[in-house]
Motif scaffolding. Sequence first.
Motif, short mmCIF file in Angstrom:
data_model
loop_
_atom_site.label_atom_id
_atom_site.label_comp_id
_atom_site.label_asym_id
_atom_site.label_seq_id
_atom_site.Cartn_x
_atom_site.Cartn_y
_atom_site.Cartn_z
N CYS A 235 8.24 2.70 3.30
CA CYS A 235 9.27 1.67 3.47
C CYS A 235 8.74 0.67 4.49
N THR A 281 8.99 -1.40 -0.83
CA THR A 281 8.99 0.06 -0.94
C THR A 281 7.91 0.46 -1.93
N ASN A 355 15.77 0.95 2.16
CA ASN A 355 14.81 0.31 3.07
C ASN A 355 15.43 -1.00 3.54
#
Length: 538
Positions: A235, A281, A355
């Motif tokens: 992330c 991500t 995230n």
Amino acid sequence: MALSIVSCRLPSGDTPVCGVTLEPYVVVRRGETNTTATADEVPEEGSGDSRYCLRFRVDSRKSFHCSTDCLKQHWSLHRDLHSQRRLAGQPDNGYLSESSFKVSNTYSNGGETWIEVGKTRLLTPTAEDVGSVLKCEVVAIDSASPYTEIGKSFSVPTARVRPAPSPPKRNLVAITPPKHIVAAGKFTALTYNLLADLYATAEQFSYCQPWVLAWGYRKQNLLKELLGYRADILCLQEVQSNHFHDFLAPELQKHGYTAIYKKKTTEIYTGNSYAIDGCATFFRRDRFALVKKYEVEFNKAALSLSDNIQPDQKKAALNRLLKDNVALIAVLEALDPPHPEATAAGRRQLICIANTHIHANPELNDVKLWQVHTLLKGLEKIAASADIPMLVAGDFNSVPGSAAHSLLVKRSVEPNHPELHNDPLGILRPASKLQHQLPLASAYAAMAETRDPDPIVQKQRRRMDLKHHEPKFTNVSKDFKGTLDYILYTTDSLVPTATLELPEDSEVKPRPNSGLPNEHWSSDHIALLAEFHYRAPN
């Protein structure tokens, strides 16, 4: 009209690094006038200014001089040149003299032997160049007769080539949970704010040498660091859009990762172009498959909220709430499910990864708390639709004990929390609404709470804030050292079994009035990583 070379510089300073591509930046003068562009004003078309900026983009015999448009296009480099001279206490006359680039030794044509290593627009030093001095030579060419050199060449010697960047060495430190609660399956997840190049300015990080801040250096070091952790899920925040598409995504794809990306909603003018960063991500495609993606733009939620605010306050409300922050949510399917009996019954093992990068302004804690609450309410809806483990990771720009942190780990905020007093829009009232039902806990809290007597574990505990059960810091600058980044997990479905070791203070801030980044740590944040096992079914 005759051209002459005024100066030549390397965007990363005069320190070349193995594996980091060099591209000289050249200033030329046309004619004999001394008119110059200032650091505060880019000359407009037809203004009569006669000094122009040039990128050395081709073989020297095919190079060209350019116009004011070129100066505008590369103004950020020219602006940084002024900034570096002012910070160094040197005269700011709009360009550097040749003597500014001299190293300690004196080079003469007669007494030195130079080996030509390239005649292209770019040069990437190799391991063979480490320890050697490089010299860049530039010459002006008559555009009407492209093989005719005009005037003398300009030479820029460098310092000795440094070895390739070496990221910090950090190991996983095991946390031993009760065996009966852990299933066989496990994975690792990392969160890391990379420090977007558009924010890595000489003004902000005056304690850094230019080559340490240069993206050409940092990107190689960051990539090595990320690959060294071998995390299953990454992330990342402050991922500049062009760097995601041109570098990070293709490079990490070579190493088995799939990527998704959500950019922020406002571009930033960097002096020569607009740039934007966002959240990325990555996940290993041999471990997970993407099932669904959700994108959260807090601006949209702010517009919806403003509909319920009094008309005379709406403009002020939007001015306060409309920030460009985002969150990226991915629902993944584990390709190696931990519960064979569930697989046999046709149930898939899903996991939800959120995230985010929350707003940074320390004066707007109400906005931070509202953004975190908005994200959590969205995740609650996903949790209600499926029995699914969750990770929430990112840069929350909120220290341990803040209202936003309390909401994350305690599921609510105490009504008398001091940050609730700063609520000019009334968006946090009543305090009883600031709650959620997700059983979240910080992964690093497991390290703070363990009673394992192992010396390595106890060493890590000494690097924790034992009051709030978080690392003592994840972000270090000249003026700030504290924790802003977190990895949180749902305690009813996941168990942390290891965390990435935390650095000593002296590693990240070796001198007074210094901080991150430095030659080893290429962001102003540090990475956090945790290993998780799936919780065994009851």
